[in-house]
Enzyme design. Sequence first.
Site, PDB file in Angstrom:
ATOM      1  N   GLU A 148       0.836  -1.198   0.000  1.00 38.93           N
ATOM      2  CA  GLU A 148       0.000   0.000   0.000  1.00 38.93           C
ATOM      3  C   GLU A 148       0.875   1.253   0.000  1.00 38.93           C
ATOM      4  O   GLU A 148       1.746   1.411   0.872  1.00 38.93           O
ATOM      5  CB  GLU A 148      -0.909   0.034   1.233  1.00 38.93           C
ATOM      6  CG  GLU A 148      -2.070  -0.928   1.173  1.00 38.93           C
ATOM      7  CD  GLU A 148      -3.037  -0.743   2.328  1.00 38.93           C
ATOM      8  OE1 GLU A 148      -4.114  -1.364   2.287  1.00 38.93           O
ATOM      9  OE2 GLU A 148      -2.734   0.014   3.281  1.00 38.93           O
ATOM     10  N   CYS A 149       0.646   2.126  -0.958  1.00 41.48           N
ATOM     11  CA  CYS A 149       1.261   3.448  -1.022  1.00 41.48           C
ATOM     12  C   CYS A 149       2.785   3.373  -0.971  1.00 41.48           C
ATOM     13  O   CYS A 149       3.427   3.154  -1.992  1.00 41.48           O
ATOM     14  CB  CYS A 149       0.693   4.344   0.077  1.00 41.48           C
ATOM     15  SG  CYS A 149       0.929   6.105  -0.245  1.00 41.48           S
ATOM     16  N   ALA A 150       3.411   3.508   0.183  1.00 40.03           N
ATOM     17  CA  ALA A 150       4.866   3.401   0.259  1.00 40.03           C
ATOM     18  C   ALA A 150       5.335   2.053  -0.251  1.00 40.03           C
ATOM     19  O   ALA A 150       6.373   1.949  -0.921  1.00 40.03           O
ATOM     20  CB  ALA A 150       5.331   3.612   1.695  1.00 40.03           C
ATOM     21  N   SER A 165      -1.000  -0.873  -4.537  1.00 36.12           N
ATOM     22  CA  SER A 165      -1.943   0.218  -4.775  1.00 36.12           C
ATOM     23  C   SER A 165      -1.603   1.395  -3.882  1.00 36.12           C
ATOM     24  O   SER A 165      -0.977   1.242  -2.825  1.00 36.12           O
ATOM     25  CB  SER A 165      -3.361  -0.275  -4.475  1.00 36.12           C
ATOM     26  OG  SER A 165      -4.276   0.774  -4.345  1.00 36.12           O
TER      27      SER A 165
END
Length: 447
Positions: free
Chosen positions: A332-334, A424
């Site tokens: 997720e993200c990072a 994502s």
Amino acid sequence: MSVPRLVIAAPSSGSGKTTVATGLMAAFAARGLSVSPHKVGPDYIDPGYHALATGRPGRNLDAYLCGPELVAPLFLHGASGCDLAVVEGVMGLYDGAAGEGELASTAQVAKLLRAPVVLVVDASSQSRSVAALVHGFASWDPEVRVAGVILNKVGSDRHESLLREALDAAGVPVLGVLRRAPQVDTPSRHLGLVPVAERRSAAVEAVAAMGAQVADGCDLEALLALARGAGALTDEPWEAPVTAVKERPVVAVAGGEAFTFSYAEHAELLSAAGAEVVVFDPLRDERLPDGTRGLVIGGGFPEVYAAELAGNEPLRKAVAELALSGAPVAAECAGLLYLCRELDGQPMCGVLDATARMTGRLTLGYRDAVAVGDSVLAPAGTRMRGHEFHRTVVEPGAGAAPAWGVRTPVRRVEGFVQGGVHASYLHTHWASEPGVARRFVERCRTS
């Protein structure tokens, strides 16, 4: 269950909620109370300071991500066995998800918890007007009980006297007065406060200073009596659904300074689903934990540590080999940035044919999402809600399908599904869909 509780709110961001809430947690913990810390909304950073103040995991209460029906059960799960719960609000008291009325606001959470609200007011530029401000917030929604005020950034004894006189006429008790105190300020950068993991010794000192300031300036006995008057909640505490298994596959979870964003319930859900959860640090560990069968990489600040992450080539290769083997990887993200070929010109793991870079533009907001295809997290058509919060962009190459269809409010696709990889920008709260953890662990067991 009857849990003494307070909600710490404010008219707007920047009023001092985090200082007061964290200070109250520290002050009550110093008195020997077991304090349960909570934060309204999707914030990951404030709960780190809460955990430092209380010695317990900071937990989020998000009516958008998890649904209003889970707010009280998740609260009771976190607060079980505690003497007191302190809930820090988000933004202004009545601010919530854009265009969704009271949804995800501090006011909604206070109502769902039937908890008294203490309003933190930045009084630095006002005197008698404070009464009109507090009266407006106290009367806006009759179901929200604004039970007292803590005045922050008060300049002098004379200033305090004027504020108290005005609030006496308004009929709202003053439960604390805090003077300007730069020693309790915490440093910020592009996405808010600097996480505890990046400045632990300084953070310990800051939290201690917050606790001392609040203990000196607030009526702790009155606040505790207010919390104890909250009464019982009829909801059942949330529990992670347990899956009986013979084999417990190792699921490696990224931690350390670069990957600090994670909800406490995620590890609990993975463990209940049959995983052995092992935390590792991509900045320092040169290999994945022994026996790793799956990998979870949450959010954080890889852009701050891009050079250090790039320099740990052995671990980058180990992550790429694990992903190439088809093992489940959830990012997720990072985590998404870490799986790219490069971030701001620095080599990353190269799992995804994509490059990432910092920009000056903030992407922020709640998202409604639907799984575009089957993945290790969810079958196609699964609906979840998420949150985006980043200043980076990812420029994709080829070879991966999108992870989610999202509405922002325009419809678009987002993320990557490639083999066993689900990556994502979307932060999700798995308590809203426990099948995510079960599906992931089962794939770890069988892949």
